[in-house]
Design a protein around this motif. Structure first.
Motif, PDB file in Angstrom:
ATOM      1  N   GLU A 118      94.857   3.715   0.329  1.00 43.83           N
ATOM      2  CA  GLU A 118      93.862   3.171   1.266  1.00 43.83           C
ATOM      3  C   GLU A 118      92.630   2.678   0.506  1.00 43.83           C
ATOM      4  N   LEU A 119      92.333   1.402   0.670  1.00 44.13           N
ATOM      5  CA  LEU A 119      91.176   0.804  -0.006  1.00 44.13           C
ATOM      6  C   LEU A 119      89.952   0.909   0.891  1.00 44.13           C
ATOM      7  N   ALA A 120      88.791   1.176   0.282  1.00 49.46           N
ATOM      8  CA  ALA A 120      87.530   1.314   1.026  1.00 49.46           C
ATOM      9  C   ALA A 120      87.681   2.377   2.122  1.00 49.46           C
ATOM     10  N   CYS A 121      88.114   3.546   1.711  1.00 48.22           N
ATOM     11  CA  CYS A 121      88.478   4.619   2.668  1.00 48.22           C
ATOM     12  C   CYS A 121      87.265   5.317   3.272  1.00 48.22           C
ATOM     13  N   GLY A 122      86.081   5.132   2.667  1.00 49.53           N
ATOM     14  CA  GLY A 122      84.858   5.706   3.229  1.00 49.53           C
ATOM     15  C   GLY A 122      84.910   7.216   3.348  1.00 49.53           C
ATOM     16  N   THR A 123      84.526   7.712   4.519  1.00 49.04           N
ATOM     17  CA  THR A 123      84.449   9.167   4.731  1.00 49.04           C
ATOM     18  C   THR A 123      85.796   9.743   5.184  1.00 49.04           C
TER      19      THR A 123
ATOM     20  N   GLY B  37      92.875   7.563  -1.533  1.00 45.66           N
ATOM     21  CA  GLY B  37      91.813   6.683  -1.057  1.00 45.66           C
ATOM     22  C   GLY B  37      90.903   6.253  -2.193  1.00 45.66           C
ATOM     23  N   ILE B  38      90.441   5.019  -2.105  1.00 44.22           N
ATOM     24  CA  ILE B  38      89.506   4.498  -3.102  1.00 44.22           C
ATOM     25  C   ILE B  38      88.282   3.973  -2.367  1.00 44.22           C
ATOM     26  N   ASP B  39      87.118   4.271  -2.910  1.00 45.66           N
ATOM     27  CA  ASP B  39      85.884   3.725  -2.336  1.00 45.66           C
ATOM     28  C   ASP B  39      84.841   3.601  -3.445  1.00 45.66           C
ATOM     29  N   ILE B  40      83.945   2.668  -3.273  1.00 46.30           N
ATOM     30  CA  ILE B  40      82.905   2.448  -4.296  1.00 46.30           C
ATOM     31  C   ILE B  40      81.767   3.459  -4.161  1.00 46.30           C
TER      32      ILE B  40
ATOM     33  N   LEU C  90      91.070  11.122  -4.088  1.00 43.76           N
ATOM     34  CA  LEU C  90      90.011  10.180  -3.752  1.00 43.76           C
ATOM     35  C   LEU C  90      89.372   9.669  -5.036  1.00 43.76           C
ATOM     36  N   LEU C  91      89.326   8.362  -5.188  1.00 46.51           N
ATOM     37  CA  LEU C  91      88.826   7.783  -6.431  1.00 46.51           C
ATOM     38  C   LEU C  91      87.631   6.890  -6.172  1.00 46.51           C
ATOM     39  N   GLU C  92      86.612   7.048  -7.007  1.00 46.98           N
ATOM     40  CA  GLU C  92      85.442   6.180  -6.891  1.00 46.98           C
ATOM     41  C   GLU C  92      85.693   4.933  -7.729  1.00 46.98           C
ATOM     42  N   GLN C  93      85.755   3.816  -7.057  1.00 48.61           N
ATOM     43  CA  GLN C  93      86.074   2.584  -7.762  1.00 48.61           C
ATOM     44  C   GLN C  93      85.661   1.366  -6.932  1.00 48.61           C
ATOM     45  N   ASP C  94      85.283   0.305  -7.632  1.00 47.09           N
ATOM     46  CA  ASP C  94      85.035  -0.974  -6.973  1.00 47.09           C
ATOM     47  C   ASP C  94      86.393  -1.659  -6.811  1.00 47.09           C
TER      48      ASP C  94
ATOM     49  N   SER D  10      87.139  -4.547  -6.187  1.00 51.86           N
ATOM     50  CA  SER D  10      87.213  -5.886  -6.809  1.00 51.86           C
ATOM     51  C   SER D  10      87.838  -5.784  -8.197  1.00 51.86           C
ATOM     52  N   GLU D  11      87.735  -4.567  -8.770  1.00 52.36           N
ATOM     53  CA  GLU D  11      88.354  -4.360 -10.085  1.00 52.36           C
ATOM     54  C   GLU D  11      89.387  -3.244  -9.958  1.00 52.36           C
ATOM     55  N   LEU D  12      90.198  -3.380  -8.950  1.00 48.91           N
ATOM     56  CA  LEU D  12      91.157  -2.335  -8.614  1.00 48.91           C
ATOM     57  C   LEU D  12      92.037  -1.951  -9.803  1.00 48.91           C
ATOM     58  N   ASP D  13      92.028  -0.651 -10.089  1.00 53.04           N
ATOM     59  CA  ASP D  13      92.790  -0.173 -11.229  1.00 53.04           C
ATOM     60  C   ASP D  13      93.498   1.113 -10.776  1.00 53.04           C
ATOM     61  N   PHE D  14      94.761   0.986 -10.434  1.00 58.18           N
ATOM     62  CA  PHE D  14      95.501   2.137  -9.907  1.00 58.18           C
ATOM     63  C   PHE D  14      96.827   2.150 -10.638  1.00 58.18           C
ATOM     64  N   ASP D  15      97.200   3.314 -11.174  1.00 62.57           N
ATOM     65  CA  ASP D  15      98.365   3.253 -12.070  1.00 62.57           C
ATOM     66  C   ASP D  15      99.679   3.706 -11.437  1.00 62.57           C
ATOM     67  N   VAL D  16      99.665   3.958 -10.117  1.00 66.98           N
ATOM     68  CA  VAL D  16     100.943   4.274  -9.464  1.00 66.98           C
ATOM     69  C   VAL D  16     101.450   2.985  -8.819  1.00 66.98           C
TER      70      VAL D  16
END
Ligand SMILES: C[S@@+](CC[C@H](N)C(=O)[O-])C[C@H]1O[C@@H](n2cnc3c(N)ncnc32)[C@H](O)[C@@H]1O
Length: 248
Positions: A43-48, A64-67, A88-92, A94-100
């Motif tokens: 889930e991108l931009a998963c927020g809370t 989940g990833i969120d900036i 849960l990963l803190e990430q922008d 726009s530079e999505l980096d996910f290794d699965v």
């Protein structure tokens, strides 16, 4: 004045009128309608975690990833209270980096992509998503419609005086760049009734459906389905939330 920093701590309270349960049901209906086999979800931009946590409870393996670390911290503490383990990963994004890779589903709910204001960044996210999905994997997301951002939110001002939070929300729509700048000023009361003032500026880009479809196609997706406002019908002129569904 970063986005979703102090606002993270009032986000859930101010979103208390959103039917997240219905939202999750709608996502599951899309999956069912597509006859997609989904076990894992990114889930991108998963927020809370308002979508993340209910999906985890339904036994999806979800990351989940969120900036915003503040938004993620709220998600972490809600998950902890419910004994749910979340990645849960803190990430922008726009530079999505996910290794699965070989993912069953990539999701972005509640207009996360409107925060991506440059075409090339959004195309990059779509391309990366295409790369991460398994064959036939499903990509589901929604945006706030062009109509909503330009006309409903547009140059309007909103305000509310709640028991412990009061806010003013002033918008400016730039119709050359199709950007809406939202100036949020909110006052949060502490236990002694003393108010602290917080300010944030949020920037969202208004995209037309055709712009999004072109970008999805550029990223390798075809046969994009577009639905309006939690239905399975094409959006109307005044639909405020547009859902996009496509398969790899
Ligand atoms: C309207 S909230 C939606 C949160 C959540 N999906 C929900 O349904 O409640 C938008 C989210 O997008 C995140 N966001 C904005 N720009 C981002 C970026 N470039 N990368 C990752 N997350 C981003 C914000 O931090 C915020 O949590």
């Amino acid at each position: 004045m970063d986005q979703y920093r102090d606002f993270a701590f009032v986000y859930d309270e101010l979103m208390d009128d959103v039917d997240y349960e219905g939202w999750v049901d709608y996502i599951e209906k899309i999956i069912e309608k597509e006859n997609a086999k989904v076990k894992n979800i990114l889930e991108l931009a998963c927020g809370t975690g308002n979508i993340t946590i209910p999906l985890a409870k339904k036994n999806y393996d979800i990351a989940g990833i969120d900036i915003s670390d503040e938004m993620l911290n709220v998600a972490r503490s809600k998950a902890e209270k419910e004994n749910i383990e979340l990645v849960l990963l803190e990430q922008d994004i726009s530079e999505l980096d996910f290794d699965v890779t070989n993912l069953d589903c990539v999701l972005c709910a509640c207009d996360g992509f409107n925060y991506i204001t440059y075409d090339e960044d959004l195309i990059n996210i779509f391309s990366k998503t295409h790369e991460l999905l398994k064959e036939e994997g499903i990509f589901i997301f929604d945006i706030s419609s062009f109509y909503k951002l330009s006309t409903v939110l547009g140059d309007n001002m909103y305000g509310e005086n709640r028991e412990n939070i009061s806010y003013m929300w002033q918008n400016y729509f730039d119709d050359e760049q199709n950007l809406v700048e939202m100036e949020l000023t909110f006052f949060v009361a502490d236990e002694n009734g003393k108010y602290d003032k917080h300010e944030e500026v949020h920037l969202q880009r208004a995209y037309t459906e055709d712009e999004i479809i072109d970008m999805l196609e550029e990223a390798g997706f075809s046969d994009v389905k577009v639905y309006g406002d939690f239905t399975f019908d094409a959006p109307e002129e005044d639909s405020e939330r547009i859902f996009f569904v496509c398969r790899k």
